[in-house]
Scaffold this motif. Structure first.
Motif, mmCIF file in Angstrom:
data_model
loop_
_atom_site.group_PDB
_atom_site.id
_atom_site.type_symbol
_atom_site.label_atom_id
_atom_site.label_comp_id
_atom_site.label_asym_id
_atom_site.label_seq_id
_atom_site.Cartn_x
_atom_site.Cartn_y
_atom_site.Cartn_z
ATOM 1 N N TYR A 1 0.796 -1.346 -0.027
ATOM 2 C CA TYR A 1 0.016 -0.070 -0.078
ATOM 3 C C TYR A 1 1.010 1.363 -0.175
ATOM 4 O O TYR A 1 0.619 2.236 -0.679
ATOM 5 C CB TYR A 1 -0.985 -0.017 1.272
ATOM 6 N N TYR B 1 2.140 1.992 -3.340
ATOM 7 C CA TYR B 1 1.100 2.246 -4.073
ATOM 8 C C TYR B 1 0.228 3.591 -4.085
ATOM 9 O O TYR B 1 -0.263 4.305 -5.136
ATOM 10 C CB TYR B 1 -0.136 0.990 -4.225
ATOM 11 N N TRP B 2 0.141 4.029 -2.549
ATOM 12 C CA TRP B 2 -0.769 5.159 -2.572
ATOM 13 C C TRP B 2 0.171 6.447 -3.092
ATOM 14 O O TRP B 2 -0.567 7.522 -3.467
ATOM 15 C CB TRP B 2 -0.850 5.274 -0.752
ATOM 16 N N PHE C 1 -1.163 6.506 -6.468
ATOM 17 C CA PHE C 1 -2.874 6.709 -6.519
ATOM 18 C C PHE C 1 -2.870 8.149 -6.195
ATOM 19 O O PHE C 1 -3.586 8.895 -7.182
ATOM 20 C CB PHE C 1 -3.155 5.901 -5.405
ATOM 21 N N PHE C 2 -2.170 8.849 -5.319
ATOM 22 C CA PHE C 2 -2.293 10.420 -5.056
ATOM 23 C C PHE C 2 -1.918 11.133 -6.161
ATOM 24 O O PHE C 2 -2.324 12.290 -6.642
ATOM 25 C CB PHE C 2 -2.000 10.652 -3.807
ATOM 26 N N LEU D 1 -8.586 3.511 -3.769
ATOM 27 C CA LEU D 1 -7.556 3.725 -3.189
ATOM 28 C C LEU D 1 -7.130 2.509 -2.077
ATOM 29 O O LEU D 1 -6.018 2.217 -1.704
ATOM 30 C CB LEU D 1 -8.186 4.853 -1.858
#
Length: 369
Positions: A85, A88-89, A92-93, A120
């Motif tokens: 995560y 990945y975040w 993503f953001f 998310l």
């Protein structure tokens, strides 16, 4: 014995295959060249199949002594969370900001219809995630949840548990329609078979590597059978233009997933017998494969937009060579910088949360995506 460079190199190869596959779409959108990339790059989509097989193999190797031990499920889930995560975040953001400014640039085929909460948290949804390549991570999260349950079992039941899961997925593929519910679709997807194949290969490796050196002829036969399965999938068209996110055929799962499984097992056994040397470039690519997987479409898209803005579309063979040489170099450079400046520092930071020591020591466990 268990620090297998061959698995890390295979992960690097899988990431490069996915890059090759997505090159076809970038070329069609920005370059309009008929000479490159070649049509064989379409088979690069099976890099995802290879990722799933590697993931199953690595989970068995990394957690071989943890089955049935109290408290391991918590350690496992925490370790997998921090592996997947945080990095990945970051992506993503980054994409989320672009989505807020220019929503038409993100997943335009879905007209901006994106479930941001599901994206998310990497939860199944009826639409693609905001970061499109994250659809495969949703499957990985599911695999890890099932593996966590199996981790509760004593070692003597592990093979039976994977066998039961295997039969359940085959039954669902043969006798039920593809579910409309996205959660059920992921749960019954035949991609699970490839993770299971990898886990079974890991179990086989642990047994075979403890014996005297395997016969070179037997290992070669294993590798040739794997290559034969891959060649069959190429000639029979099992890898086609169908929507793999919805479902894949059992034929593909067995031919492609099974083929890669046999190849991985053969190479791992060769390495355990000191008969295999791994290219350093592939091993490095394997180390940064997660960053490469997350970043490559963004990098290729930026390269394509720059090329388009320069008015170089349709600039002929030499123009195509220049574009792809520059684009592939940028893909590797961005992935390496992401690995060094984002992924590794985040992993170091999350070590403060007492991630289990055995995960950090098992090098094949890095980048399980």
């Amino acid at each position: 014995m268990y620090k297998l460079s061959s698995l890390q190199a295979a992960r690097g190869l899988a990431a490069l295959m996915v890059v090759a596959f997505h090159s076809l779409f970038i070329s069609a959108k920005y370059v309009e060249s008929k000479s490159f990339p070649p049509e064989i790059f379409f088979f690069g989509q099976t890099g995802v199949d290879l990722f799933f097989v590697i993931s199953g193999f690595v989970m068995i190797i990394a957690f071989r002594n943890k089955f049935g031990k109290k408290g391991e499920i918590s350690n496992f889930l925490k370790g997998r969370f921090f592996r997947i995560y945080p990095t990945y975040w970051v992506y993503f953001f980054a994409v989320f900001i672009i989505f807020q400014i220019r929503p038409e640039m993100m997943n335009s085929s879905q007209s901006g219809n994106i479930d941001l909460t599901a994206s998310l948290l990497l939860l199944p949804a009826s639409t693609l995630p905001l970061l499109m390549v994250a659809w495969s991570l949703i499957h990985e999260v599911w695999f890890y949840l099932i593996f966590a349950v199996i981790l509760l079992l004593p070692p003597k039941w592990v093979l039976s548990a994977f066998s039961f899961w295997l039969i359940a997925i085959i039954y669902a593929s043969l006798f039920t329609a593809t579910p409309e519910n996205p959660y059920l679709r992921v749960m019954t997807h035949a991609f699970s078979l490839e993770f299971i194949f990898g886990a079974l290969a890991g179990i086989a490796y642990l047994k075979l590597s403890k014996r005297p050196a395997s016969s070179p002829l037997a290992v070669a036969l294993m590798a040739l059978t794997g290559l034969g399965a891959i060649a069959y999938s190429l000639s029979a068209g099992t890898v086609n233009g169908s929507d793999v996110i919805q479902s894949i055929s059992l034929e593909r799962a067995f031919a492609v997933g099974g083929g890669y499984t046999l190849l991985l097992l053969a190479f791992a056994l060769q390495e355990s017998n000191n008969r295999l040397k791994v290219f350093s470039f592939l091993k490095l690519t394997g180390d940064m494969s997660y960053s490469l997987y997350l970043s490559h479409i963004l990098t290729l898209s930026v390269c394509g937009r720059v090329w388009l803005s320069l008015g170089l579309t349709g600039s002929g063979a030499w123009g195509t060579i220049v574009f792809w040489a520059a684009s592939y170099s940028a893909v590797i450079l961005v992935a390496y910088l992401s690995y060094r400046l984002i992924e590794k520092p985040l992993l170091t930071l999350t070590d403060l949360y007492k991630k289990p020591k055995f995960i950090k020591q098992a090098s094949p466990a890095k980048g399980d995506t």
